[in-house]
Structures are given as structure tokens and as C-alpha cells.
Design a protein around this motif. Structure first.
Motif, short mmCIF file in Angstrom:
data_model
loop_
_atom_site.label_atom_id
_atom_site.label_comp_id
_atom_site.label_asym_id
_atom_site.label_seq_id
_atom_site.Cartn_x
_atom_site.Cartn_y
_atom_site.Cartn_z
N VAL A 1 -8.90 -11.47 4.03
CA VAL A 1 -8.22 -10.45 4.84
C VAL A 1 -6.73 -10.74 4.94
O VAL A 1 -6.31 -11.90 5.07
CB VAL A 1 -8.80 -10.41 6.28
N LYS A 2 -5.93 -9.67 4.88
CA LYS A 2 -4.50 -9.75 5.19
C LYS A 2 -4.18 -8.67 6.22
O LYS A 2 -4.73 -7.57 6.17
CB LYS A 2 -3.63 -9.53 3.95
N VAL A 3 -3.30 -9.00 7.15
CA VAL A 3 -2.79 -8.02 8.11
C VAL A 3 -1.31 -7.82 7.81
O VAL A 3 -0.52 -8.77 7.91
CB VAL A 3 -2.98 -8.51 9.57
N TYR A 4 -0.94 -6.62 7.42
CA TYR A 4 0.46 -6.32 7.10
C TYR A 4 1.13 -5.72 8.32
O TYR A 4 0.71 -4.68 8.82
CB TYR A 4 0.53 -5.38 5.89
N GLY B 1 -1.37 -17.68 7.30
CA GLY B 1 -0.92 -16.71 6.31
C GLY B 1 -1.63 -15.38 6.34
O GLY B 1 -1.36 -14.51 5.50
N THR B 2 -2.55 -15.20 7.30
CA THR B 2 -3.28 -13.93 7.37
C THR B 2 -2.34 -12.77 7.66
O THR B 2 -2.40 -11.72 7.02
CB THR B 2 -4.38 -13.99 8.45
N VAL B 3 -1.43 -12.95 8.64
CA VAL B 3 -0.49 -11.90 9.00
C VAL B 3 0.73 -12.01 8.09
O VAL B 3 1.38 -13.05 8.03
CB VAL B 3 -0.07 -11.98 10.47
N VAL B 4 1.03 -10.93 7.38
CA VAL B 4 2.20 -10.88 6.50
C VAL B 4 3.26 -10.07 7.24
O VAL B 4 3.18 -8.85 7.34
CB VAL B 4 1.86 -10.23 5.15
N TRP B 5 4.25 -10.77 7.79
CA TRP B 5 5.28 -10.13 8.61
C TRP B 5 6.28 -9.39 7.73
O TRP B 5 6.33 -9.57 6.52
CB TRP B 5 5.99 -11.18 9.47
N LYS C 1 -3.15 0.24 -4.11
CA LYS C 1 -1.89 -0.48 -4.19
C LYS C 1 -1.01 -0.01 -3.04
O LYS C 1 -0.70 1.17 -2.91
CB LYS C 1 -1.19 -0.21 -5.53
N LEU C 2 -0.60 -0.95 -2.20
CA LEU C 2 0.24 -0.66 -1.04
C LEU C 2 1.69 -0.98 -1.36
O LEU C 2 1.97 -1.98 -2.02
CB LEU C 2 -0.21 -1.48 0.18
N GLU C 3 2.58 -0.14 -0.90
CA GLU C 3 4.01 -0.35 -1.10
C GLU C 3 4.69 -0.47 0.26
O GLU C 3 4.41 0.31 1.18
CB GLU C 3 4.62 0.81 -1.90
N PHE C 4 5.59 -1.45 0.39
CA PHE C 4 6.26 -1.72 1.64
C PHE C 4 7.76 -1.51 1.52
O PHE C 4 8.33 -1.56 0.41
CB PHE C 4 5.96 -3.15 2.12
N ALA D 1 1.09 -4.82 -2.55
CA ALA D 1 -0.14 -5.58 -2.38
C ALA D 1 -1.31 -4.76 -2.89
O ALA D 1 -1.27 -3.52 -2.87
CB ALA D 1 -0.35 -5.95 -0.91
N LEU D 2 -2.35 -5.44 -3.36
CA LEU D 2 -3.56 -4.78 -3.81
C LEU D 2 -4.70 -5.08 -2.85
O LEU D 2 -4.81 -6.18 -2.32
CB LEU D 2 -3.93 -5.26 -5.22
N ALA D 3 -5.55 -4.07 -2.63
CA ALA D 3 -6.67 -4.26 -1.70
C ALA D 3 -7.86 -3.41 -2.14
O ALA D 3 -7.68 -2.31 -2.69
CB ALA D 3 -6.26 -3.87 -0.29
#
Length: 221
Positions: free
Chosen positions: A14-17, A110-114, A129-132, A138-140
Motif C-alpha cells: 500500500v501507498k498513500v499519496y 515510506g507508506t505515505v508519499v508526501w 497510472k497516476l500523475e502528480f 505511480a502505478l497501481a
């Protein structure tokens, strides 16, 4: 973060963006009440109920209802109540800051990506594919959107457009309320105040750091 914790203890990656630059960039709001069968049940399943018990604020849920002249019409401080976890009607309060810390510290490093403000996403390689905004991607396999009415992720969750209800709310804080606003501090008694004047409402909530949070609500264009 609660969902991330529950997924991690069940073996998911899991990642939290998060849009915020870091965990300290923003003041957290007033207290939050958690109920049996929902918030408390989630923390119990996450193995965090004991940490919650060590950080919640007994008595912070006690409420006073008043008018615009501070005449009290209902006062839970006058009631004899036994606070007890497991009771259907018990709704213990905790400051949002400590609750967020409990959840953050429970997650794997590292779970939360600030500094990850979501811009858009599209299907790619059987996932997403997520774009910030900062240029990263990031891929999910699965994306779970948790954000407000005007968020960029809302159109991916629902076609329903947000609309103005006619009510505006303003939030603010008073630090060192015992000296900065002693009369309201005394009226608050480390709990909550709901004061009404027609369609105008002010809600005041105590915080464990000696400050208070207030919310003004009124009808306006």
C-alpha cells in the motif's frame, strides 16, 4: 490511513499519496468522536484501540447548548455518566493530531508519499497510472479515492457534481484560550459548545494543547 493499516496487516502493498509537503505543514482540526461499531471497531481491527485509549480525552464529548447570549439550555456536564468502552452510546473524543500520529506511526516506513498532489490518472498495463503535480508518476492495481468535493479524483469516483448548499462555514483557532478568551474557555469546560441564533451557529471545541477550535455557520450567497 486506517484503511492502509488494515490492508498492510493483511499483506497488501500500500501507498498513500498525500498533497501536503510533510506531516507538520498543517494544523489539525478539532476533536473527533469515534463510535462503537464504526470508528472504534476499525481501530480495534487495526490493533490500535489501546493506543487510542491512551490518547483520547475523557469528558471532551460533553456538550453545552446555548443561545447567542450564552444562556445554557442543555448541559451534559450536569449529567452523571459512566464512560465505558463497549457501550453503544459511548462516543469518546480524540484530537485529530494525536489520532493522525497513531495511524502514521502504525504504517510501514515510506507508506505515505508526501508532496504528491494528484492531477489525473489513466488505465495502463492492466492497472492505473497516476500523475502528480510535482511531475512524478505511480502505478497501481487499485486506486482508492478519499478527498473532498472539489478534488481532482472526484470525477473518477462519481459523476455527481458538487453544488453550493447555501450554507457557509468558517473555521478558526484560538491559542492559549484560557488567557486569550477566558470567558469562552470557562464556558467550554474542556468540552463543546453549540450556540444558536436563528440560522446562525457557532460551535466551539476544546483541544488538548490548550487551544480551542471554532466553527461559524450561516446562510449566505
Amino acid at each position: 490511513m486506517t484503511l492502509a493499516r488494515l490492508l498492510q496487516i493483511n499483506g497488501a502493498d500500500v501507498k498513500v499519496y498525500e498533497r501536503d509537503k510533510n506531516k507538520d505543514v498543517r494544523v489539525q482540526g478539532a476533536t473527533l468522536d469515534l463510535h462503537e461499531g464504526s470508528g472504534l471497531e476499525a481501530l480495534k481491527r487495526a490493533g490500535l484501540l489501546q493506543a487510542f485509549k491512551e490518547n483520547y480525552r475523557p469528558g471532551a464529548d460533553k456538550m453545552r447548548i446555548a443561545d447567542n447570549k450564552a444562556t445554557i439550555f442543555y448541559d451534559q456536564h450536569m449529567e452523571e455518566r459512566k464512560e465505558e468502552f463497549g457501550s453503544e452510546h459511548f462516543r469518546p473524543e480524540i484530537d485529530r493530531g494525536p489520532l493522525r500520529n497513531i495511524l502514521l506511526e502504525s504504517l510501514q516506513p515510506g507508506t505515505v508519499v508526501w508532496d504528491s498532489q494528484f492531477v489525473t490518472m489513466h488505465q495502463a498495463d492492466g492497472g492505473w497510472k497516476l500523475e502528480f503535480k510535482n511531475g512524478t508518476t505511480a502505478l497501481a492495481d487499485i486506486v482508492i479515492g478519499a478527498d473532498g468535493a472539489n478534488s481532482k479524483i472526484r470525477p473518477f469516483v462519481t459523476p455527481i457534481k458538487p453544488f453550493y448548499s447555501g450554507v457557509t462555514a468558517i473555521e478558526g483557532s484560538v491559542y492559549h484560550s484560557e488567557t486569550a478568551s477566558p470567558k469562552i474557555h470557562e464556558l467550554l469546560k474542556d468540552g463543546k459548545i453549540f450556540a444558536f441564533n436563528g440560522a446562525k451557529i457557532i460551535v466551539v471545541s476544546s483541544k488538548g494543547d490548550g487551544s480551542l477550535a471554532f466553527y461559524l455557520s450561516f446562510k449566505t450567497d
